[in-house]
Design a protein around this motif. Structure first.
Motif, PDB file in Angstrom:
ATOM      1  N   UNK A 310       0.820  -1.216   0.000  1.00  0.00           N
ATOM      2  CA  UNK A 310       0.000   0.000   0.000  1.00  0.00           C
ATOM      3  C   UNK A 310       0.851   1.261   0.000  1.00  0.00           C
ATOM      4  N   UNK A 311       0.199   2.373  -0.291  1.00  0.00           N
ATOM      5  CA  UNK A 311       0.867   3.672  -0.254  1.00  0.00           C
ATOM      6  C   UNK A 311       1.289   4.031   1.166  1.00  0.00           C
ATOM      7  N   UNK A 312       0.526   3.581   2.161  1.00  0.00           N
ATOM      8  CA  UNK A 312       0.916   3.850   3.535  1.00  0.00           C
ATOM      9  C   UNK A 312       2.222   3.130   3.873  1.00  0.00           C
ATOM     10  N   UNK A 313       2.417   1.954   3.308  1.00  0.00           N
ATOM     11  CA  UNK A 313       3.690   1.264   3.472  1.00  0.00           C
ATOM     12  C   UNK A 313       4.819   2.040   2.833  1.00  0.00           C
ATOM     13  N   UNK A 314       4.534   2.667   1.701  1.00  0.00           N
ATOM     14  CA  UNK A 314       5.538   3.493   1.022  1.00  0.00           C
ATOM     15  C   UNK A 314       5.907   4.694   1.881  1.00  0.00           C
ATOM     16  N   UNK A 335      17.762   1.458  -0.049  1.00  0.00           N
ATOM     17  CA  UNK A 335      16.795   0.369  -0.193  1.00  0.00           C
ATOM     18  C   UNK A 335      15.398   0.842   0.189  1.00  0.00           C
ATOM     19  N   UNK A 336      15.311   1.659   1.235  1.00  0.00           N
ATOM     20  CA  UNK A 336      14.013   2.190   1.638  1.00  0.00           C
ATOM     21  C   UNK A 336      13.383   3.052   0.564  1.00  0.00           C
ATOM     22  N   UNK A 337      14.180   3.913  -0.037  1.00  0.00           N
ATOM     23  CA  UNK A 337      13.640   4.774  -1.099  1.00  0.00           C
ATOM     24  C   UNK A 337      13.267   3.967  -2.337  1.00  0.00           C
ATOM     25  N   UNK A 338      14.061   2.963  -2.671  1.00  0.00           N
ATOM     26  CA  UNK A 338      13.724   2.109  -3.814  1.00  0.00           C
ATOM     27  C   UNK A 338      12.407   1.381  -3.582  1.00  0.00           C
ATOM     28  N   UNK A 339      12.195   0.889  -2.358  1.00  0.00           N
ATOM     29  CA  UNK A 339      10.936   0.229  -2.029  1.00  0.00           C
ATOM     30  C   UNK A 339       9.771   1.203  -2.139  1.00  0.00           C
ATOM     31  N   UNK A 340       9.965   2.421  -1.645  1.00  0.00           N
ATOM     32  CA  UNK A 340       8.902   3.428  -1.718  1.00  0.00           C
ATOM     33  C   UNK A 340       8.534   3.726  -3.167  1.00  0.00           C
ATOM     34  N   UNK A 341       9.529   3.861  -4.023  1.00  0.00           N
ATOM     35  CA  UNK A 341       9.254   4.117  -5.439  1.00  0.00           C
ATOM     36  C   UNK A 341       8.486   2.965  -6.078  1.00  0.00           C
ATOM     37  N   UNK A 342       8.870   1.762  -5.714  1.00  0.00           N
ATOM     38  CA  UNK A 342       8.174   0.595  -6.258  1.00  0.00           C
ATOM     39  C   UNK A 342       6.702   0.600  -5.850  1.00  0.00           C
ATOM     40  N   UNK A 343       6.436   0.927  -4.604  1.00  0.00           N
ATOM     41  CA  UNK A 343       5.057   0.930  -4.119  1.00  0.00           C
ATOM     42  C   UNK A 343       4.248   2.081  -4.697  1.00  0.00           C
ATOM     43  N   UNK A 344       4.875   3.238  -4.844  1.00  0.00           N
ATOM     44  CA  UNK A 344       4.167   4.411  -5.361  1.00  0.00           C
ATOM     45  C   UNK A 344       3.788   4.240  -6.826  1.00  0.00           C
ATOM     46  N   UNK A 345       4.649   3.605  -7.584  1.00  0.00           N
ATOM     47  CA  UNK A 345       4.405   3.458  -9.030  1.00  0.00           C
ATOM     48  C   UNK A 345       3.613   2.204  -9.373  1.00  0.00           C
ATOM     49  N   UNK A 360       6.330  10.172  -7.017  1.00  0.00           N
ATOM     50  CA  UNK A 360       7.736   9.946  -7.362  1.00  0.00           C
ATOM     51  C   UNK A 360       8.582  11.162  -7.015  1.00  0.00           C
ATOM     52  N   UNK A 361       8.065  12.349  -7.310  1.00  0.00           N
ATOM     53  CA  UNK A 361       8.816  13.573  -7.030  1.00  0.00           C
ATOM     54  C   UNK A 361       9.105  13.733  -5.548  1.00  0.00           C
ATOM     55  N   UNK A 362       8.107  13.434  -4.692  1.00  0.00           N
ATOM     56  CA  UNK A 362       8.315  13.563  -3.252  1.00  0.00           C
ATOM     57  C   UNK A 362       9.363  12.570  -2.764  1.00  0.00           C
TER      58      UNK A 362
END
Length: 473
Positions: A310-314, A335-345, A360-362
């Protein structure tokens, strides 16, 4: 001459600390505690809560112990600096003319309301004020609102006082539409306040937001069933919003208070997603307070509570990644930012209700911030540039924050001239919004730029920043 803070020293002794043991608890050198007790300097903003806890007093009582007679007061005497020929640098900032460029002090024409308002965040009966110390540093202190208003009256007349009338005047009663459910009424009001905050900054909004919390509490007394539960949910959303307003104003203690209330109320409303969202936001606040382990732990908690993918996980991944950066763990951060990008997209059929601004910008802007912390200046400057270009026009204050942080990266990656030019652009936004996040970044940059005072662009920036600060006498 500095006046010794004997009551502060006595309070330390009563709490069972020597200067050395107290310094160890705070993570500072003993000489820092010595300077405090000799009446020279104050703790950094993020130290106040911990120091008060160690001394077993409230932060209000602690600030009184530091408020000796030689403390910071508005004064006419500016910091010695090179003379700059030509126009006042403040008049070159958008929306800021000659009326706002004068200094605050009895020996000058009086500082304009826009200038004073830009370097402070007005909360309750106290004001967070940016101040230039006698040795050239910039610190942020809390002063009584009335003291600022008395100074304004003495130096700039009724124009200054009227500029503060908005935040200080009694709030107008909220009129709810009789044709709309109170829950929808309050949600619409909150949405409008969020829009005002994006443009005007926290100190124009927070008093109204707190009035709305009190109104919701009154409405809940007369409500029942689903409406009563929904009002509790809206109350939690308002509390989280108040936490954000205080965080942006630099009052982290108040931000923590409202975040805690938000968690309590979201739990009472049985809104699981809201609880996850607030937990992630508390991780963000911990990062701003330079408490990296707390940031990581809260972020991991939010990720465990969030629905998988979910986005909340991101959101939790983003704020945890910055905590890892503060801990110096670059690999875990990336790794945290890469995971966030994966979840957001990742495509999703679920409507985004919490954290809709997370894109993605944030994520890239936060990654750039972490790269800056870890000294990867060129990559940070590039990341900020991309994030700024992708930012919606309505997110003006965020643009100011990104510009201020980008200037810090540019100083090392490009040079002082470009950093100063970017900083002036950030300052113009800081002036209009009063965001302490912008001023904190610019204050840090100001100290780093001292060695390049001969560079014209640097001088213009430091002149402009100095003109919106109060000064130590």
């Amino acid at each position: 001459m500095a006046v010794k803070r004997e009551q502060l020293a006595q309070r330390r002794k009563d709490a069972g600390y020597t200067q050395e043991t107290l310094a160890d608890e705070l993570g500072v050198h003993r000489s820092t505690v010595v300077r405090w007790e000799r009446g020279r300097g104050e703790p950094q903003p993020w130290m106040w809560v911990k120091l008060a806890r160690l001394l077993k007093i409230s932060t209000v009582e602690l600030r009184k112990l530091f408020a000796t007679s030689d403390q910071l007061l508005p004064a006419a005497r500016p910091m010695p600096r090179p003379r700059v020929e030509g126009r006042n640098p403040l008049t070159q900032l958008p929306g800021f003319g000659d009326a706002g460029a004068a200094r605050l002090g009895s020996g000058d024409a009086g500082q304009g309301a826009a200038a004073v308002g830009s370097s402070m965040a007005m909360m309750g009966d106290e004001v967070r004020v940016g101040c230039r110390t006698s040795d050239g540093r910039i610190i942020f202190v809390t002063m009584p609102r009335r003291a600022i208003l008395r100074t304004a009256t003495a130096t700039a007349g009724t124009a200054m006082v009227s500029a503060f009338a908005g935040p200080t005047a009694p709030p107008k009663p909220v009129v709810l539409s009789p044709d709309v459910n109170p829950v929808q009424n309050m949600r619409q009001l909150r949405k409008s306040l969020v829009g005002c905050d994006n443009v005007l900054g926290p100190w124009n909004v927070v008093a109204t937001a707190q009035d709305h919390v009190r109104l919701i509490q009154q409405l809940r007394r007369d409500a029942s069933g689903r409406d009563r539960q929904d009002l509790m949910q809206v109350q939690a959303e308002y509390a989280e919003f108040c936490s954000w307003l205080y965080q942006d104003s630099g009052d982290h203690r108040a931000a923590q208070y409202w975040a805690d209330r938000a968690v309590d109320w979201s739990g009472a409303a049985a809104d699981h997603d809201l609880t996850v969202y607030i937990t992630a936001r508390k991780a963000q606040l911990a990062g701003d307070m330079k408490d990296p382990q707390e940031a990581v732990d809260l972020a991991e908690s939010a990720q465990r509570l969030a629905a998988p993918g979910s986005r909340l996980g991101a959101l939790g991944a983003v704020f945890g990644a910055h905590g890892h950066a503060l801990l110096g763990d670059g690999l875990a951060s990336q790794r945290g930012y890469d995971l966030a990008l994966e979840l957001v997209t990742r495509p999703s059929d679920t409507e985004v209700r919490r954290g809709h601004w997370l894109d993605v910008g944030y994520v890239e802007a936060q990654r750039a911030r972490s790269l800056l912390v870890m000294g990867q200046y060129k990559a940070a400057a590039t990341g900020f540039d991309r994030a700024i270009r992708a930012l919606p026009a309505s997110f003006r204050r965020d643009r100011g924050v990104y510009l201020a942080r980008s200037a810090g990266a540019q100083l090392h990656a490009i040079g002082p001239e470009q950093a100063a030019l970017t900083a002036v652009e950030a300052l113009s936004i800081g002036i209009s919004t009063g965001s302490a996040r912008i001023f904190a970044e610019l204050a840090s940059l100001d100290s780093q730029l001292q060695r390049w005072s001969a560079v014209a662009a640097v001088t213009r920036f430091r002149e402009a920043l100095d003109s919106v600060l109060l000064h130590e006498v």
